[in-house]
Design a protein around this motif. Structure first.
Motif, mmCIF file in Angstrom:
data_model
loop_
_atom_site.group_PDB
_atom_site.id
_atom_site.type_symbol
_atom_site.label_atom_id
_atom_site.label_comp_id
_atom_site.label_asym_id
_atom_site.label_seq_id
_atom_site.Cartn_x
_atom_site.Cartn_y
_atom_site.Cartn_z
ATOM 1 N N CYS A 55 -45.890 -20.283 -9.848
ATOM 2 C CA CYS A 55 -46.908 -21.295 -10.119
ATOM 3 C C CYS A 55 -47.669 -21.658 -8.841
ATOM 4 N N CYS A 58 -45.669 -23.859 -6.204
ATOM 5 C CA CYS A 58 -44.706 -23.114 -5.384
ATOM 6 C C CYS A 58 -45.432 -22.208 -4.380
ATOM 7 N N CYS A 65 -40.729 -19.113 -6.790
ATOM 8 C CA CYS A 65 -40.830 -19.795 -8.081
ATOM 9 C C CYS A 65 -40.005 -19.010 -9.096
ATOM 10 N N CYS A 72 -41.850 -24.586 -14.229
ATOM 11 C CA CYS A 72 -40.811 -23.932 -13.429
ATOM 12 C C CYS A 72 -39.777 -24.987 -12.986
HETATM 13 ZN ZN LIG Z 1 -42.946 -22.780 -9.417
#
Ligand SMILES: [Zn+2]
Ligand SMILES: [Zn+2]
Length: 489
Positions: A55, A58, A65, A72
Motif C-alpha cells: 500500500c 507502507c 507491506c 494491510c
Molecule cells: Zn501496507
C-alpha cells in the motif's frame, strides 16, 4: 453474438497471490511505473521493501507491506488509511476485438483497451451486489460499442478508480468524463429529434450521475442534473409498454431506486422528483422478492427509504409540517420488514437498512413522533425516555447487522449509509464502538476508493463532539448545516 471473450490463467505471474477470485477483488492492472521499489531507508535490507504491490502508506515508510486486502496489517495496527496498489490479476480476459477494434462489434469510437479491461474486471464491481453476473461488466460490451458516451463514462470511472479519485492524478478521468458529457448531449439531441431513447444513453447518464461527486474535492454535489435527467428518461422507458418489461429497464429501475434513496437523504427537496408514479410502484412490487444486481433483495426496502428520506428532509426544513399518520405508516412498514432471502450477508444488509430507517425516523421526527408510535400513547418525559431507549436498541441492532457483513461480500458496497446512521448515535460511553465504526469506514475507503467514506469520518467526529456536549443531531441535520452533500449512491 457468439463468444465474445475467454479467460486465461497466467502461469508466469508468481507475484499474483491468492485465488483468482480473491485477486479479482483485490487487484488492478499492472503498471510498470508502479512496480519499481522505492529507495531503501538507511539500515533496511532490500528484502524489506520488496513487496511489489504494497500500500501507499507502507511504501512511504519504506516498510514491507503484507498486502492484506482491503486493509494491510500495518495500516490496521497504525490506524492509518490503507491505499492498496493495483496488483495484476491471476487471470486475464482476452477479448480479441478489443485488441483489434476493426473486428466486431463495430465501435463508434476507439476504446481504451486498458481502461475498459480494468472497468470490466475490477472497477465495475464497486457498484453492484452481483459477484458472478455483473451486468455492468462484460454483458455491457454491446452497449459500449453502440454508445460513445457510455464508453467514455465507464473509462472515466476506471481511470479515477485506479488513482483513488485523487485530484493530483485525475487528468485522464476528467478528460474521459468531458468526452462522455459531450457525447451524451449529442445522443440526447438525436433522441429529441425523434429517434427512440437508447438504454445505453440512460446508462451513461446514470454512470455520470453517481460518479459526479467522486471527482470533487469537497462534498458539495450529488449530481442533481444527472439524477433528474436519468429519472425522466427512466420514466419514458417505464411508460412504454414495450420497453417496460425489457430486462434493462428493470435493471435501471433498481439502480435508480438505490441512487434516489441515497440522494433522498441529502438532496434539496426541489431537486427530487416524486417517487410514486403508478408504473414505478407496480414494477417495484413485481420485483419485490427477486434478486436485483443493484439492490440485492432490498429493492422494496430502498423504495420505502427513498420516500422516508424525502419526508425527513421536509420535516428538517418545515418542522411544523409533520404528518403523524404517515410517520406511523413508515414505522409499521419498517418494523414489520422481513428480508426475503436466505443469504446471510443480504439478510444483514436488509437489517442494517431497516434499522437505519427506524433511527432516522425517530431522530429526525423527534420524541413527539415516537410517542405517537407503538411504544407509548402518552407524550411527555416518559415517552421521551422510552423513545431514546428504543433508538438505542435500533442503533445497536443496526451496528451489529452492519459489522456482520464480511468485507469480502459485495454487500459492503452499500454499508456506508447504515454505518453512518448507527455510528452517529454512539455516545461517549461507546468509545470502542466509535473506533470500530471509523475502522470500518477506512476499510470501505480502501475497498471502493471513494472519498465520501473519509468525509463521513469527519462528520462523525463533529457529531460525536456535539453529542458529548449534550446536543443530539442526526447526520442529515449536521451536513445540512455544514452545506455538505454526502453522496453514497
Ligand atoms: Zn501496507
Ligand atoms: Zn496499508
Amino acid at each position: 453474438m457468439g463468444r465474445k471473450y475467454c479467460v486465461r490463467f497466467i502461469n508466469s505471474a508468481p507475484e499474483a497471490r491468492g485465488s483468482p477470485s480473491a485477486a479479482a477483488d483485490a487487484s488492478g492492472p499492472e503498471r510498470a511505473a508502479d512496480s519499481k521499489p522505492g529507495p531503501a531507508a538507511p539500515g533496511q535490507s532490500r528484502q524489506i521493501i520488496r513487496s511489489r504491490f504494497g500500500c501507499a502508506e507502507c511504501r512511504n515508510r519504506h516498510v514491507k507491506c503484507d498486502e492484506a486486502f482491503p486493509v494491510c496489517q500495518r495500516c490496521h495496527r497504525r490506524g492509518t488509511v490503507c491505499r492498496p496498489r493495483a496488483r495484476p490479476l491471476g487471470w486475464r480476459t482476452e477479448i480479441p476485438w478489443l485488441a483489434n477494434p476493426g473486428l466486431n462489434p463495430p465501435w463508434k469510437t476507439r476504446p481504451n483497451g486498458r481502461l475498459l479491461q480494468f472497468w470490466m474486471e475490477i472497477a465495475s464491481h464497486i457498484l453492484t451486489m452481483s459477484p458472478d453476473h455483473n451486468p455492468l461488466s462484460f454483458p455491457l460490451i454491446p452497449l459500449l460499442a453502440e454508445s460513445p458516451s457510455l464508453l467514455h463514462a465507464v473509462q472515466s470511472v476506471s481511470a479515477g478508480y485506479e488513482v483513488f479519485f485523487q485530484q493530483s492524478s485525475l487528468d485522464l478521468c476528467l478528460t474521459e468524463r468531458g468526452l462522455a458529457l459531450e457525447f451524451v448531449r449529442k445522443e440526447l439531441q438525436e433522441h429529441t429529434a425523434g429517434s427512440p431513447i437508447s438504454p445505453a444513453s440512460v446508462l451513461s447518464v446514470f454512470v455520470l450521475g453517481i460518479s459526479a461527486s467522486w471527482v470533487e474535492t469537497t462534498p458539495t454535489t450529488y449530481g442533481q442534473e444527472h439524477l433528474v435527467a436519468g429519472r425522466i428518461m427512466l420514466d419514458k422507458l417505464l411508460r412504454d409498454e414495450k420497453t417496460r418489461s425489457d430486462p434493462i429497464t428493470t435493471f435501471l429501475l433498481g439502480w435508480y431506486l438505490h441512487w434516489d434513496m441515497a440522494c433522498s437523504l441529502v438532496a434539496s427537496l426541489d431537486g427530487l422528483l416524486p417517487l410514486d408514479p403508478p408504473e414505478m410502484g407496480l414494477t417495484v412490487r413485481e420485483m419485490q422478492s427477486s434478486f436485483h444486481p443493484m439492490t440485492g433483495f432490498s429493492t422494496e426496502l430502498f423504495y420505502i427509504l427513498s420516500r422516508l428520506g424525502r419526508y425527513c428532509r421536509q420535516v428538517c426544513k418545515h418542522p411544523q409540517q409533520r404528518d403523524e399518520i404517515l410517520e406511523t405508516a413508515f414505522h409499521q412498514q419498517l418494523i414489520s420488514w422481513q428480508p426475503k432471502c436466505e443469504a446471510q450477508d443480504h439478510v444483514d444488509l436488509n437489517d442494517a437498512f431497516k434499522y437505519h430507517g427506524l433511527i432516522t425516523l425517530g431522530r429526525v421526527c423527534g420524541q413527539a413522533s415516537q410517542a405517537s408510535l407503538d411504544w407509548t400513547n402518552a407524550p411527555g418525559p416518559t415517552a421521551e425516555v422510552e423513545g431514546e431507549a428504543k433508538l438505542r436498541e435500533y442503533t445497536l441492532k443496526c451496528l451489529d447487522a452492519t459489522s456482520a457483513v464480511p468485507l469480502e461480500s459485495l454487500c459492503t458496497n452499500y454499508l456506508a449509509i447504515p454505518l453512518l446512521t448507527a455510528g452517529s448515535e454512539l455516545t461517549s460511553g461507546d468509545l470502542a464502538s466509535r473506533e470500530k465504526v471509523i475502522v470500518l469506514f477506512r476499510a470501505l475507503y480502501s475497498r471502493n476508493r471513494l472519498q465520501v467514506n473519509i468525509w463521513a469520518i469527519e462528520l462523525l467526529d463533529e457529531l460525536w463532539a456535539l453529542r458529548d456536549l449534550g446536543i443530539n443531531l442526526s447526520w442529515m441535520e449536521l451536513q445540512t448545516q455544514k452545506q455538505w452533500v454526502l453522496q453514497f449512491g
